[in-house]
Design a protein around this motif. Structure first.
Motif, PDB file in Angstrom:
ATOM      1  N   LYS A 128      19.612  -6.782  -1.268  1.00 43.04           N
ATOM      2  CA  LYS A 128      19.358  -5.386  -1.093  1.00 43.04           C
ATOM      3  C   LYS A 128      17.849  -5.167  -0.741  1.00 43.04           C
ATOM      4  N   PRO A 129      17.580  -4.501   0.127  1.00 47.05           N
ATOM      5  CA  PRO A 129      16.075  -4.440   0.614  1.00 47.05           C
ATOM      6  C   PRO A 129      15.353  -3.541  -0.404  1.00 47.05           C
ATOM      7  N   THR A 130      14.064  -4.062  -0.632  1.00 53.09           N
ATOM      8  CA  THR A 130      13.156  -3.060  -1.533  1.00 53.09           C
ATOM      9  C   THR A 130      12.744  -1.996  -0.767  1.00 53.09           C
ATOM     10  N   PRO A 131      12.148  -0.943  -1.295  1.00 49.69           N
ATOM     11  CA  PRO A 131      11.870   0.353  -0.779  1.00 49.69           C
ATOM     12  C   PRO A 131      10.823  -0.161   0.378  1.00 49.69           C
ATOM     13  N   VAL A 132       9.821  -0.998   0.205  1.00 49.14           N
ATOM     14  CA  VAL A 132       8.765  -1.224   1.321  1.00 49.14           C
ATOM     15  C   VAL A 132       9.516  -1.831   2.580  1.00 49.14           C
ATOM     16  N   GLN A 133      10.431  -2.617   2.251  1.00 51.20           N
ATOM     17  CA  GLN A 133      11.309  -3.237   3.431  1.00 51.20           C
ATOM     18  C   GLN A 133      12.176  -1.950   4.139  1.00 51.20           C
ATOM     19  N   GLU A 134      12.831  -1.340   3.227  1.00 53.79           N
ATOM     20  CA  GLU A 134      13.878  -0.428   3.685  1.00 53.79           C
ATOM     21  C   GLU A 134      12.980   0.573   4.870  1.00 53.79           C
ATOM     22  N   ALA A 173       2.362  -1.196  -0.702  1.00 55.85           N
ATOM     23  CA  ALA A 173       3.361  -1.187  -1.816  1.00 55.85           C
ATOM     24  C   ALA A 173       2.768  -2.027  -2.893  1.00 55.85           C
ATOM     25  N   LYS A 174       3.371  -1.780  -4.189  1.00 54.49           N
ATOM     26  CA  LYS A 174       2.672  -2.476  -5.107  1.00 54.49           C
ATOM     27  C   LYS A 174       3.055  -3.938  -5.212  1.00 54.49           C
ATOM     28  N   THR A 175       2.393  -4.834  -6.022  1.00 52.82           N
ATOM     29  CA  THR A 175       2.303  -6.088  -5.926  1.00 52.82           C
ATOM     30  C   THR A 175       3.725  -6.622  -6.432  1.00 52.82           C
ATOM     31  N   GLY A 176       4.236  -7.742  -5.697  1.00 49.42           N
ATOM     32  CA  GLY A 176       5.534  -8.415  -6.027  1.00 49.42           C
ATOM     33  C   GLY A 176       6.783  -7.635  -5.392  1.00 49.42           C
ATOM     34  N   SER A 177       6.480  -6.564  -4.768  1.00 53.65           N
ATOM     35  CA  SER A 177       7.538  -5.774  -4.205  1.00 53.65           C
ATOM     36  C   SER A 177       8.146  -6.228  -2.873  1.00 53.65           C
ATOM     37  N   GLY A 178       7.932  -7.404  -2.206  1.00 54.09           N
ATOM     38  CA  GLY A 178       8.716  -7.833  -1.201  1.00 54.09           C
ATOM     39  C   GLY A 178       7.758  -7.494   0.293  1.00 54.09           C
ATOM     40  N   LYS A 179       6.690  -7.358   0.240  1.00 50.77           N
ATOM     41  CA  LYS A 179       5.971  -6.925   1.334  1.00 50.77           C
ATOM     42  C   LYS A 179       6.148  -8.024   2.509  1.00 50.77           C
ATOM     43  N   THR A 180       6.095  -9.426   2.034  1.00 50.30           N
ATOM     44  CA  THR A 180       5.952 -10.406   2.950  1.00 50.30           C
ATOM     45  C   THR A 180       7.336 -10.560   3.749  1.00 50.30           C
ATOM     46  N   ALA A 181       8.560 -10.305   3.114  1.00 50.74           N
ATOM     47  CA  ALA A 181       9.715 -10.101   3.855  1.00 50.74           C
ATOM     48  C   ALA A 181       9.622  -8.877   4.726  1.00 50.74           C
ATOM     49  N   SER A 194      -0.590  -4.412   2.364  1.00 53.35           N
ATOM     50  CA  SER A 194      -1.547  -4.791   1.163  1.00 53.35           C
ATOM     51  C   SER A 194      -0.961  -3.977   0.054  1.00 53.35           C
ATOM     52  N   ALA A 195      -1.194  -4.335  -1.251  1.00 52.25           N
ATOM     53  CA  ALA A 195      -1.017  -3.270  -2.476  1.00 52.25           C
ATOM     54  C   ALA A 195      -2.198  -2.346  -2.627  1.00 52.25           C
ATOM     55  N   THR A 196      -3.188  -2.498  -1.843  1.00 50.26           N
ATOM     56  CA  THR A 196      -4.410  -1.597  -1.917  1.00 50.26           C
ATOM     57  C   THR A 196      -4.902  -1.271  -0.603  1.00 50.26           C
ATOM     58  N   ARG A 214      -4.965 -12.743  -5.086  1.00 53.03           N
ATOM     59  CA  ARG A 214      -4.209 -11.954  -4.344  1.00 53.03           C
ATOM     60  C   ARG A 214      -3.002 -12.917  -3.702  1.00 53.03           C
ATOM     61  N   GLY A 215      -1.647 -12.266  -3.746  1.00 54.47           N
ATOM     62  CA  GLY A 215      -0.532 -12.713  -3.029  1.00 54.47           C
ATOM     63  C   GLY A 215       0.159 -13.753  -3.503  1.00 54.47           C
ATOM     64  N   LEU A 216      -0.239 -14.710  -4.242  1.00 55.00           N
ATOM     65  CA  LEU A 216       0.257 -15.752  -4.907  1.00 55.00           C
ATOM     66  C   LEU A 216       1.661 -15.428  -5.687  1.00 55.00           C
ATOM     67  N   ALA A 237       5.096  -9.878 -13.654  1.00 54.58           N
ATOM     68  CA  ALA A 237       5.956  -8.855 -13.327  1.00 54.58           C
ATOM     69  C   ALA A 237       6.166  -8.791 -11.973  1.00 54.58           C
ATOM     70  N   ARG A 238       6.687  -9.534 -11.348  1.00 56.90           N
ATOM     71  CA  ARG A 238       6.924  -9.546 -10.041  1.00 56.90           C
ATOM     72  C   ARG A 238       8.739  -9.464  -9.629  1.00 56.90           C
ATOM     73  N   ALA A 239       8.888  -8.844  -8.586  1.00 57.12           N
ATOM     74  CA  ALA A 239      10.225  -8.657  -8.291  1.00 57.12           C
ATOM     75  C   ALA A 239      11.140  -8.264  -9.284  1.00 57.12           C
TER      76      ALA A 239
HETATM   77  N1  LIG Z   1      14.990  -7.556  -1.028  1.00 51.63           N
HETATM   78  C1  LIG Z   1      14.437  -8.293  -2.241  1.00 51.63           C
HETATM   79  N2  LIG Z   1      15.295  -8.603  -3.060  1.00 51.63           N
HETATM   80  C2  LIG Z   1      14.940  -9.465  -4.337  1.00 51.63           C
HETATM   81  N3  LIG Z   1      13.929 -10.152  -4.176  1.00 51.63           N
HETATM   82  C3  LIG Z   1      13.205 -10.248  -3.154  1.00 51.63           C
HETATM   83  C4  LIG Z   1      13.222  -9.355  -2.040  1.00 51.63           C
HETATM   84  N4  LIG Z   1      12.397  -9.328  -1.249  1.00 51.63           N
HETATM   85  C5  LIG Z   1      11.484 -10.162  -1.807  1.00 51.63           C
HETATM   86  N5  LIG Z   1      11.849 -10.648  -2.704  1.00 51.63           N
HETATM   87  C6  LIG Z   1      11.191 -11.691  -3.600  1.00 51.63           C
HETATM   88  O1  LIG Z   1      10.142 -10.950  -4.186  1.00 51.63           O
HETATM   89  C7  LIG Z   1       9.001 -11.866  -4.596  1.00 51.63           C
HETATM   90  C8  LIG Z   1       7.693 -10.990  -4.216  1.00 51.63           C
HETATM   91  O2  LIG Z   1       7.501 -10.834  -2.896  1.00 51.63           O
HETATM   92  P1  LIG Z   1       6.240 -10.812  -2.026  1.00 51.63           P
HETATM   93  O3  LIG Z   1       5.586 -12.058  -2.559  1.00 51.63           O
HETATM   94  O4  LIG Z   1       6.631 -10.751  -0.807  1.00 51.63           O
HETATM   95  O5  LIG Z   1       5.449  -9.928  -2.681  1.00 51.63           O
HETATM   96  P2  LIG Z   1       4.101  -8.867  -2.228  1.00 51.63           P
HETATM   97  O6  LIG Z   1       4.651  -7.537  -2.192  1.00 51.63           O
HETATM   98  O7  LIG Z   1       3.591  -9.443  -1.013  1.00 51.63           O
HETATM   99  O8  LIG Z   1       3.426  -9.036  -3.357  1.00 51.63           O
HETATM  100  P3  LIG Z   1       1.657  -9.110  -3.341  1.00 51.63           P
HETATM  101  O9  LIG Z   1       1.216  -7.812  -3.091  1.00 51.63           O
HETATM  102  O10 LIG Z   1       1.281  -9.764  -4.740  1.00 51.63           O
HETATM  103  O11 LIG Z   1       1.353 -10.015  -2.304  1.00 51.63           O
HETATM  104  C9  LIG Z   1       9.273 -13.108  -3.852  1.00 51.63           C
HETATM  105  O12 LIG Z   1       9.608 -14.199  -4.650  1.00 51.63           O
HETATM  106  C10 LIG Z   1      10.374 -12.596  -2.897  1.00 51.63           C
HETATM  107  O13 LIG Z   1      11.126 -13.750  -2.512  1.00 51.63           O
END
Ligand SMILES: Nc1ncnc2c1ncn2[C@@H]1O[C@H](COP(=O)(O)OP(=O)(O)OP(=O)(O)O)[C@@H](O)[C@H]1O
Length: 477
Positions: free
Chosen positions: A24-30, A46-54, A186-188, A310-312, A340-342
């Motif tokens: 399911k898409p996270t809000p930033v993906q949606e 969007a906040k850290t760990g919220s799926g910005k990369t995807a 970015s988260a900021t 950042r980002g790891l 506290a990611r994802a």
């Molecule tokens: N739709 C989704 N549902 C569940 N997990 C997801 C989803 N999209 C991404 N993830 C997982 O969430 C984790 C965090 O994603 P990501 O590293 O992209 O965060 P980020 O928003 O870039 O954080 P940061 O700001 O710290 O860089 C990753 O392990 C990723 O695989």
């Protein structure tokens, strides 16, 4: 309910997501994927760990599948480790396409990078310094047809911090086509929004997650107020406690300097905690190896500078400890965001001395969250205090006998020369700045002391008056 298909993602990519447990898409993906697929520039905060990369990788991979050529996409990121992490996401999502990527970061062999670049990979993931070096020194590749420029941790790339990317970015932007999609994440982002708007000019779409706080709810944010000299004892105590209670937890300790990183790593090993470190004075191969071992939980304690802030994305990290209070709320957000990611839970503990209270206050104000005190039995900490401080001194002496400081100085001079600056002039400028800073600090301290004195004087007067009144009352009675 929103799903990836309804956002416009192709079936084969939806399947690819499912295979990775992303359903399911996270809000930033949606919110960001449809405008990107629609050809618009995008700024996503969007906040850290919220799926910005995807949120940026998926639309790029889809667009690449429609018209595959190299070099199609350039991703810029501030740290080398993050470049590898992002490239891996492209590789995984783009596997059915046979996506070819190339990682261009400092500290690795430049010749083999140039060779890879000349093979026209689909995606180049780079740190700005090394890519700019390639642009200046060779003409074996062209980026004149790229479709996407992505700047991950965009605010860091644009800010003029200790590593200033401005000149390198100018070199890179100069060879990119004006007609392209620019994606900034970015988260900021908010502080640098103005600068970002001049880079993303193609009907830019800005999305920021609406929330009262800038850190995730699943994060339990704590602090411990401690004198500077007791900090290390608290650290040892906390690590002992977490490792005794949870053998599957990984912990990151953030420190201020490479030297502190080195000393604390040595100390933790003396206390028999299997520890590794990550900082910018280490050889790049060692940095990658250490991070890989930490990710694989071979070592569960990582001592790192902000190079890891950042980002790891390391899901096993349950605890982040700030050995120093970050000077900026933004740095705090990224550091504690390593846990506290994802949707997972996590704890962050910041060690605060009496001189850092104003920093905590600005972190709390900026992030609109209150840090709660972390309860510790003080006498347990005091029991180990002498042993911890003696161990630190021993480690400091051990480190002094190596050429660590010398190497640091040489590295600094090399960096300045590469930036076109005169190391001696810079040292003079720095010393002058330091002088002004210390004068300012002294001035502030004097004012503070005077106010305190006045307060004490007023209080004394009040007490005296009260006593006199009481006495007068007694005699008249
Ligand atoms: N739709 C989704 N549902 C569940 N997990 C997801 C989803 N999209 C991404 N993830 C997982 O969430 C984790 C965090 O994603 P990501 O590293 O992209 O965060 P980020 O928003 O870039 O954080 P940061 O700001 O710290 O860089 C990753 O392990 C990723 O695989």
């Amino acid at each position: 309910m929103c799903d990836f298909s309804s956002l416009g993602l192709a079936d084969w990519l939806v399947k690819q997501c499912k295979q990775m447990g992303i359903n399911k898409p996270t809000p930033v993906q949606e919110h960001c994927m449809p405008p990107i697929l629609d050809g618009r520039d995008c700024m996503g905060c969007a906040k850290t760990g919220s799926g910005k990369t995807a949120a940026f990788v998926l639309p790029v991979v889809q667009k690449l599948s429609e018209d595959p050529y190299g070099i199609f996409c350039l991703v810029l990121t501030p740290t080398r480790e993050l470049a590898y992490q992002i490239a891996e996401q492209f590789r995984v999502f783009g596997k059915p396409l046979g996506l070819k990527d190339c990682i261009v970061v400092g500290g690795m062999d430049m010749v083999s990078q140039a060779l890879e670049l000349s093979k026209q990979p689909h995606v180049v993931v780079a740190t700005p310094g090394r890519l700019a070096d390639h642009i200046r020194s060779s003409n074996t590749f062209s980026m004149s047809r790229i479709q996407f420029l992505i700047m991950d941790e965009a605010d860091r790339l644009l800010e003029q911090g200790c590593t200033d990317f401005t000149k390198d970015l100018e070199t890179i932007l100069a060879i990119l086509p004006a007609k392209r999609q620019t994606l900034l994440f970015s988260a900021t982002l908010t502080d640098t929004l103005h600068d970002l708007k001049s880079i993303a000019m193609n009907r830019p779409f800005f999305w920021e997650s609406k929330s009262d706080t800038r850190t995730v709810e699943e994060l339990d944010q704590r602090y411990i107020l401690t004198p500077e000299k007791v900090k290390d004892a608290y650290l040892v105590h906390l690590i002992q406690k977490f490792t005794d209670e949870h053998d599957d937890w990984s912990i990151i300790v953030f420190v201020n300097t490479c030297k502190d990183c080195q000393i604390l790593t040595m100390m933790m090993r003396e206390f028999n905690f299997p520890t590794i470190s990550l900082h910018s004075m280490m050889k790049q191969k060692q940095r990658f190896a250490n991070l890989a071992m930490f990710k694989a939980s071979v070592f569960k304690l990582l001592i790192a500078t902000d190079v890891a802030s950042r980002g790891l994305d390391i899901p096993t990290v349950q605890v982040v400890i700030n050995h120093n209070t970050p000077g900026l709320p933004k740095i705090y957000i990224h550091r504690v965001g390593r846990t506290a990611r994802a949707g997972r839970n996590g704890v962050s503990i910041t060690l605060v001395t009496q001189y850092d209270i104003h920093l905590v206050q600005s972190i709390e104000a900026e992030n609109k969250t209150k840090l709660k005190e972390y309860p510790v039995v003080e006498k347990d900490v005091l029991k180990i205090l002498t042993q911890v401080n003696v161990t630190r001194r021993q480690c400091e002496i051990k480190l002094e006998s190596t050429d660590f400081d010398e190497k640091k100085e040489t590295n600094k001079r090399k960096q300045l020369i590469l930036e076109g600056k005169d190391p001696d002039l810079e040292a003079k400028r720095k010393a002058e700045l330091e002088k002004i800073r210390s004068q300012k600090k002294k001035f502030k301290q004097n004012i503070h002391e005077t106010i305190e004195k006045q307060k004490r004087g007023q209080l004394k007067k009040k007490i005296m008056k009260r006593k006199q009144k009481k006495k007068a009352g007694q005699t008249s009675a």
